[in-house]
Scaffold this motif. Structure first.
Motif, mmCIF file in Angstrom:
data_model
loop_
_atom_site.group_PDB
_atom_site.id
_atom_site.type_symbol
_atom_site.label_atom_id
_atom_site.label_comp_id
_atom_site.label_asym_id
_atom_site.label_seq_id
_atom_site.Cartn_x
_atom_site.Cartn_y
_atom_site.Cartn_z
ATOM 1 N N ALA A 16 -16.989 10.951 3.542
ATOM 2 C CA ALA A 16 -17.982 12.413 3.547
ATOM 3 C C ALA A 16 -18.499 12.053 3.302
ATOM 4 N N MET A 17 -19.626 11.036 3.681
ATOM 5 C CA MET A 17 -21.176 11.813 4.076
ATOM 6 C C MET A 17 -21.339 11.360 5.113
ATOM 7 N N SER A 18 -22.368 12.465 5.843
ATOM 8 C CA SER A 18 -23.042 12.361 7.020
ATOM 9 C C SER A 18 -23.928 10.867 7.847
ATOM 10 N N THR A 19 -23.131 11.066 9.225
ATOM 11 C CA THR A 19 -23.752 9.997 9.374
ATOM 12 C C THR A 19 -25.089 9.426 9.796
ATOM 13 N N ALA A 20 -25.683 10.339 9.623
ATOM 14 C CA ALA A 20 -26.917 9.864 8.993
ATOM 15 C C ALA A 20 -27.814 8.925 8.049
ATOM 16 N N ASP A 21 -27.299 9.480 7.523
ATOM 17 C CA ASP A 21 -26.821 8.703 6.044
ATOM 18 C C ASP A 21 -26.403 6.634 6.266
ATOM 19 N N LEU A 22 -25.068 7.847 6.425
ATOM 20 C CA LEU A 22 -24.786 5.994 7.152
ATOM 21 C C LEU A 22 -25.136 5.333 8.177
ATOM 22 N N LEU A 23 -25.586 5.127 8.605
ATOM 23 C CA LEU A 23 -26.661 4.726 9.670
ATOM 24 C C LEU A 23 -28.149 4.277 9.424
ATOM 25 N N LEU A 24 -28.451 5.191 8.510
ATOM 26 C CA LEU A 24 -30.105 5.041 8.008
ATOM 27 C C LEU A 24 -30.443 4.087 6.913
ATOM 28 N N ARG A 25 -29.451 4.760 5.976
ATOM 29 C CA ARG A 25 -29.080 4.447 4.626
ATOM 30 C C ARG A 25 -28.425 3.362 3.753
ATOM 31 N N THR A 26 -27.916 2.497 4.941
ATOM 32 C CA THR A 26 -26.710 1.393 4.545
ATOM 33 C C THR A 26 -26.573 1.653 3.568
ATOM 34 N N GLU A 27 -26.817 0.480 3.470
ATOM 35 C CA GLU A 27 -26.925 -0.197 1.803
ATOM 36 C C GLU A 27 -26.611 0.973 0.961
ATOM 37 N N GLU A 28 -27.496 1.697 0.722
ATOM 38 C CA GLU A 28 -27.752 2.807 0.101
ATOM 39 C C GLU A 28 -26.656 3.412 -0.209
ATOM 40 N N MET A 29 -25.881 4.025 0.723
ATOM 41 C CA MET A 29 -24.575 4.670 0.948
ATOM 42 C C MET A 29 -23.412 3.394 0.675
ATOM 43 N N ALA A 30 -23.281 2.294 0.429
ATOM 44 C CA ALA A 30 -22.559 1.805 0.671
ATOM 45 C C ALA A 30 -22.267 1.152 -1.237
ATOM 46 N N ASP A 31 -23.600 1.282 -2.006
ATOM 47 C CA ASP A 31 -23.900 1.210 -3.409
ATOM 48 C C ASP A 31 -23.000 2.557 -4.282
ATOM 49 N N ILE A 32 -23.629 3.636 -3.459
ATOM 50 C CA ILE A 32 -23.759 4.467 -3.974
ATOM 51 C C ILE A 32 -21.062 5.016 -3.824
ATOM 52 N N ALA A 33 -21.016 4.290 -2.873
ATOM 53 C CA ALA A 33 -19.830 4.343 -2.398
ATOM 54 C C ALA A 33 -18.947 3.100 -3.473
ATOM 55 N N LEU A 54 -20.594 0.914 8.233
ATOM 56 C CA LEU A 54 -21.160 0.638 9.415
ATOM 57 C C LEU A 54 -20.189 0.827 10.073
ATOM 58 N N GLU A 55 -19.007 0.453 9.895
ATOM 59 C CA GLU A 55 -17.640 1.113 10.647
ATOM 60 C C GLU A 55 -17.035 2.462 10.268
ATOM 61 N N GLU A 56 -17.532 3.243 9.615
ATOM 62 C CA GLU A 56 -16.607 4.449 9.364
ATOM 63 C C GLU A 56 -17.925 5.188 10.268
ATOM 64 N N ALA A 57 -19.290 4.982 10.160
ATOM 65 C CA ALA A 57 -20.324 5.601 11.001
ATOM 66 C C ALA A 57 -20.358 5.115 12.889
ATOM 67 N N HIS A 58 -19.871 4.049 12.846
ATOM 68 C CA HIS A 58 -20.114 3.683 14.520
ATOM 69 C C HIS A 58 -18.247 4.017 14.800
ATOM 70 N N GLY A 59 -17.167 4.994 13.511
ATOM 71 C CA GLY A 59 -15.889 4.964 14.344
ATOM 72 C C GLY A 59 -16.477 6.486 14.695
ATOM 73 N N ARG A 60 -16.635 6.847 14.332
ATOM 74 C CA ARG A 60 -17.815 8.877 14.611
ATOM 75 C C ARG A 60 -17.667 8.628 15.998
#
Length: 368
Positions: free
Chosen positions: A241-258, A266-272
């Motif tokens: 449910a996160m934006s692609t920009a957040d997944l690619l540019l704020r990867t570690e932060e998004m990993a902690d949040i989720a 990264l698998e979710e971001a590049h899978g898009r």
């Protein structure tokens, strides 16, 4: 050719989306309506799940359209006529490639915009209705079991929200069972808790240790029912449910949040990006496999089977690279391996299909 591809693609996409959506709708209907939710909630949930369903079926629709049109052109000898005028399989692949790029553009919009937004809204609505006491407990004429050790029954619910003839059996404490009966009751929310206020009732307590039953009459009694309501699990944001920009540019932060690994993010971001590429791969592979057959009065059944097998092979490669990428984020380039393999297979097939074409053209030039 391109117009035929688009027309058949629309038909197959509509059929596949309908099949997948109906299957999803049946599951949602059984879960939501069975839990006492309204038809409006059911329609909202099915609509929110539609973008993800469309994203899943578009590559298959592109493959089906390409295979059908190519087979039809071959059976009507149109491909043989066009190739006789000097068009090679590589040249004829241009409209197929353009068609695949068009489908890929549709999927890019779905993968990066519509699907994350719809899944985010769907998750929020699931959390909202999961804590709905009216859907889970307030159903008249039914014995409900919010948990294994609790039974709840309401004979009637009036228009003003009054519960009549309430029965509540609580056996959660080992060796002790309490049964409440009341003429009337109300559900009140106070300080974030849901309370059942019972009026003019009887509480019967049975203690198994000494085999004793005690009864207590009450004019009013408050019972906390918050623990009986399923809160819908964690409301933690999910990567889908996160934006692609957040997944690619704020990867570690998004990993902690989720609460996911960096590899999963990264698998979710590049899978898009990878999923839309599969639309091109499916279209080109379907065309290339059928071009191996040339003209045949017996049809291209074997080539169609080969195309399906190759598509399954690409999906197997996709499944094989998922686990390594999720365990190690540095391996994210492997996400694109299925597309590389698929395009490589298509190139080999087109090369093999072009060899007899080159021989025929060379023989014609020698004869001249």
């Amino acid at each position: 050719m391109l117009s035929r591809f688009m027309m058949l693609f629309g038909f197959f996409a509509l059929v596949l989306v309908s099949v997948y959506w109906v299957n999803r709708a049946v599951i949602l209907f059984d879960r939501l309506i069975g839990d006492g939710h309204s038809a409006a909630i059911f329609l909202e949930f099915t609509a929110l799940s539609l973008p993800n369903v469309i994203r899943l079926v578009l590559p298959m629709a592109a493959f089906a359209a390409t295979t059908y049109v190519t087979n039809r052109l071959a059976s009507d000898s149109e491909l043989a006529v066009v190739q006789a005028t000097g068009y090679s399989p590589w040249r004829l692949a241009r409209p197929v490639l353009i068609f695949g790029v068009i489908v890929m553009a549709m999927m890019l919009v779905l993968s990066h915009v519509l699907v994350p937004a719809s899944l985010k809204q769907l998750r929020e609505r699931e959390g909202d209705i999961a804590g709905s006491v009216s859907a889970q407990l307030l159903r008249e004429g039914q014995f409900l079991h919010p948990s294994d050790d609790v039974t709840f029954f309401i004979r009637e619910i009036t228009q003003d929200g009054q519960l009549r003839d309430v029965f509540l059996s609580d056996r959660r404490q080992e060796g002790r069972a309490v049964t409440y009966t009341a003429d009337t009751a109300y559900v009140l929310r106070e300080d974030g808790a849901m309370n059942l206020v019972m009026l003019n009732g009887l509480a019967q307590t049975f203690v198994a240790a000494d085999d004793r039953l005690s009864t207590t009459t009450f004019s009013d009694l408050t019972y906390d029912v918050s623990g009986l309501i399923d809160g819908g699990g964690s409301r933690r944001p999910r990567t889908y449910a996160m934006s692609t920009a957040d997944l690619l540019l704020r990867t570690e932060e998004m990993a902690d949040i989720a609460d996911d690994s960096v590899g999963e993010v990264l698998e979710e971001a590049h899978g898009r990006f990878q999923q839309p590429l599969l639309a091109v791969v499916a279209a080109v592979m379907g065309y290339a496999a059928l071009m191996l057959g040339g003209f045949s009065r017996f049809g291209l059944g074997r080539q169609i089977v080969l195309a399906i097998f190759l598509l399954v092979l690409v999906k197997l490669v996709e499944s094989a690279v998922t686990a390594p990428v999720r365990s190690n984020g540095a391996l994210w380039p492997l996400v694109y391996l299925p597309s590389v393999v698929g395009l490589g297979i298509a190139a080999v097939l087109l090369h093999l299909a072009s060899r007899p074409f080159r021989r025929r053209r060379g023989m014609a030039e020698v004869a001249a």
